[in-house]
Design an enzyme around this catalytic site. Structure first.
Site, PDB file in Angstrom:
ATOM      1  N   MET A  96      14.422 -10.797 109.706  1.00 63.05           N
ATOM      2  CA  MET A  96      14.853 -12.131 110.147  1.00 63.05           C
ATOM      3  C   MET A  96      15.345 -12.925 108.937  1.00 63.05           C
ATOM      4  O   MET A  96      15.467 -14.149 108.994  1.00 63.05           O
ATOM      5  CB  MET A  96      13.706 -12.859 110.853  1.00 63.05           C
ATOM      6  CG  MET A  96      13.259 -12.116 112.115  1.00 63.05           C
ATOM      7  SD  MET A  96      12.560 -13.165 113.382  1.00 63.05           S
ATOM      8  CE  MET A  96      11.171 -13.862 112.539  1.00 63.05           C
ATOM      9  N   GLY A  97      15.641 -12.242 107.831  1.00 64.25           N
ATOM     10  CA  GLY A  97      16.226 -12.894 106.661  1.00 64.25           C
ATOM     11  C   GLY A  97      15.218 -13.652 105.811  1.00 64.25           C
ATOM     12  O   GLY A  97      14.018 -13.484 105.950  1.00 64.25           O
TER      13      GLY A  97
ATOM     14  N   GLU B 273      10.191 -10.192  98.148  1.00 60.24           N
ATOM     15  CA  GLU B 273      10.016  -8.860  97.577  1.00 60.24           C
ATOM     16  C   GLU B 273       9.616  -7.822  98.640  1.00 60.24           C
ATOM     17  O   GLU B 273       9.948  -6.656  98.522  1.00 60.24           O
ATOM     18  CB  GLU B 273       8.977  -8.956  96.444  1.00 60.24           C
ATOM     19  CG  GLU B 273       8.997  -7.836  95.451  1.00 60.24           C
ATOM     20  CD  GLU B 273      10.367  -7.477  94.888  1.00 60.24           C
ATOM     21  OE1 GLU B 273      11.192  -8.379  94.627  1.00 60.24           O
ATOM     22  OE2 GLU B 273      10.619  -6.263  94.730  1.00 60.24           O
TER      23      GLU B 273
ATOM     24  N   HIS C 105      10.722  -7.617 101.794  1.00 60.29           N
ATOM     25  CA  HIS C 105      11.957  -7.120 102.418  1.00 60.29           C
ATOM     26  C   HIS C 105      12.711  -6.185 101.459  1.00 60.29           C
ATOM     27  O   HIS C 105      13.216  -5.144 101.875  1.00 60.29           O
ATOM     28  CB  HIS C 105      12.906  -8.289 102.722  1.00 60.29           C
ATOM     29  CG  HIS C 105      12.406  -9.260 103.739  1.00 60.29           C
ATOM     30  ND1 HIS C 105      12.049 -10.544 103.414  1.00 60.29           N
ATOM     31  CD2 HIS C 105      12.218  -9.140 105.081  1.00 60.29           C
ATOM     32  CE1 HIS C 105      11.672 -11.181 104.516  1.00 60.29           C
ATOM     33  NE2 HIS C 105      11.749 -10.358 105.535  1.00 60.29           N
TER      34      HIS C 105
ATOM     35  N   ASP D 110       2.956  -6.469 109.199  1.00 57.67           N
ATOM     36  CA  ASP D 110       3.016  -6.749 110.638  1.00 57.67           C
ATOM     37  C   ASP D 110       2.465  -5.526 111.369  1.00 57.67           C
ATOM     38  O   ASP D 110       3.192  -4.789 112.037  1.00 57.67           O
ATOM     39  CB  ASP D 110       4.462  -7.046 111.053  1.00 57.67           C
ATOM     40  CG  ASP D 110       4.962  -8.312 110.384  1.00 57.67           C
ATOM     41  OD1 ASP D 110       4.392  -9.378 110.619  1.00 57.67           O
ATOM     42  OD2 ASP D 110       5.919  -8.220 109.594  1.00 57.67           O
TER      43      ASP D 110
ATOM     44  N   ARG E  61       7.089 -17.204 105.616  1.00 59.50           N
ATOM     45  CA  ARG E  61       6.378 -18.444 105.970  1.00 59.50           C
ATOM     46  C   ARG E  61       5.528 -18.989 104.819  1.00 59.50           C
ATOM     47  O   ARG E  61       5.052 -20.115 104.907  1.00 59.50           O
ATOM     48  CB  ARG E  61       5.529 -18.230 107.228  1.00 59.50           C
ATOM     49  CG  ARG E  61       6.395 -18.082 108.479  1.00 59.50           C
ATOM     50  CD  ARG E  61       5.587 -18.048 109.751  1.00 59.50           C
ATOM     51  NE  ARG E  61       6.409 -18.132 110.935  1.00 59.50           N
ATOM     52  CZ  ARG E  61       6.751 -17.111 111.718  1.00 59.50           C
ATOM     53  NH1 ARG E  61       6.329 -15.895 111.434  1.00 59.50           N
ATOM     54  NH2 ARG E  61       7.512 -17.300 112.780  1.00 59.50           N
TER      55      ARG E  61
HETATM   56  O1  PAF Z   1       9.582  -8.393 111.471  1.00 58.95           O
HETATM   57  C1  PAF Z   1      10.598  -9.054 111.741  1.00 58.95           C
HETATM   58  O2  PAF Z   1      11.249  -9.642 110.862  1.00 58.95           O
HETATM   59  C2  PAF Z   1      11.049  -9.145 113.195  1.00 58.95           C
HETATM   60  O3  PAF Z   1       9.949  -9.194 114.048  1.00 58.95           O
HETATM   61  C3  PAF Z   1      12.045  -8.040 113.607  1.00 58.95           C
HETATM   62  C4  PAF Z   1      11.392  -6.663 113.485  1.00 58.95           C
HETATM   63  C5  PAF Z   1      13.268  -8.088 112.716  1.00 58.95           C
HETATM   64  C6  PAF Z   1      12.485  -8.208 115.058  1.00 58.95           C
HETATM   65  O4  PAF Z   1      13.149  -9.414 115.265  1.00 58.95           O
END
Ligand code: PAF
Length: 288
Positions: free
Chosen positions: A29-30, A34, A36, A149, A186
């Site tokens: 989700m952008g 680090e 990502h 997650d 967040r």
């Molecule tokens: O983890 C996330 O950023 C979101 O839940 C995802 C997997 C991109 C789905 O929108």
């Protein structure tokens, strides 16, 4: 690196990229941190072609949640993704993903009603629908998700299995700040006091894990201590602290070989989650 805004465009780009080898997808989700970038680097280490998606998915936010204020910085994200060697970034609009009269959803009857699913009704339906659409659009050979997650990871694994989707799901360990706080977009909401207080999550998880690994069998008591540790932090508003069995996220029994210790709490306007996993081997190693 190619930036695609439409489904038709990304399909065409991926079709050509496939000539260079198998394709990995990193759905995001952008507002990269680090965590990502580690997903992207890990994807690139294993696959010659990496496609990243950036889409703040409205379907996974509840009506009172932070969809409008969710942090965004596309310019920076594109720069950072390019730096990891991503071949393409898919940045669709809301209308591209959910055109008028969109009415088909992916909903899991299990896994989505516990932990975050209890306080965020509809969240995993939104995630599962989005992830299924992305898999169908990009047709990757593998997709990379963060262990932070943990429930999302189980949901994605299960939907891939149940719907016979032909791709590998790769889990990447949580990336942490030096003091243990799990990286999250967040975290940007935290003021300095809340930022310090938020370290209670990983500290409490680590001591609960230590108790389980060193042979404590009364998991209900360990779970209660985990919750109490977080409640003791005045700036933390505990949502849940639970120990469940993997992969089903069910109440743990004697035969379960893998346990998830998971927590969620609010610090000001930031709702943060974190978890650790404990395997039978971890427990045997310590107690034998
Ligand atoms: O983890 C996330 O950023 C979101 O839940 C995802 C997997 C991109 C789905 O929108």
């Amino acid at each position: 690196m190619q930036v695609c805004e439409t489904i038709a465009e990304v399909r065409e780009v991926v079709r050509e990229l496939r000539n260079s080898g198998p394709v990995a997808l990193v759905p995001t989700m952008g507002y990269f941190h680090e965590g990502h970038l580690t997903l992207m680097r890990e994807a690139h280490r294993r696959f010659p072609v990496v496609v990243v998606s950036v889409f703040v998915n409205p379907l996974q936010f509840g009506p009172t949640e932070d969809l409008k204020t969710y942090p965004r910085d596309l310019e920076r994200d594109l720069r950072l993704a390019r730096g990891t060697g991503a071949a393409a970034v898919f940045v669709p609009s809301e209308n591209e993903m959910y055109p008028e009269q969109f009415c088909t959803f992916v909903d899991l009857e299990r896994l989505s009603g516990v932990l975050c699913g209890r306080t965020r009704p509809g969240h995993f339906r939104g995630v599962a629908t989005m992830v299924t659409k992305l898999f169908n659009i990009v047709r990757p050979d593998a997709a990379f998700f963060g262990q932070k997650d943990a429930q999302q990871l189980q949901v994605v694994r299960r939907l891939v299995r149940d719907l016979n989707l032909n791709l590998e799901i790769v889990a990447v360990p949580t990336v942490r700040e030096a003091d243990g706080l799990a990286m999250s977009s967040r975290n940007a909401y935290l003021d300095p006091r809340e930022r310090r207080a938020a370290t209670v999550l990983y500290r409490s998880l680590q001591s609960a894990r230590e108790a389980v690994v060193s042979g404590r069998r009364d998991l209900a008591a360990v779970q209660e201590r985990l919750a109490a540790g977080i409640r003791a932090e005045p700036l933390a508003e505990l949502e849940y602290a639970e120990i469940l069995a993997l992969p089903g996220l069910t109440p743990p029994g004697d035969d379960d070989s893998e346990l998830l210790l998971a927590v969620a709490a609010r610090f000001g306007r930031a709702r943060l989650i974190d978890n650790v996993v404990c395997t039978v081997e971890d427990r045997h190693r310590r107690t034998s």
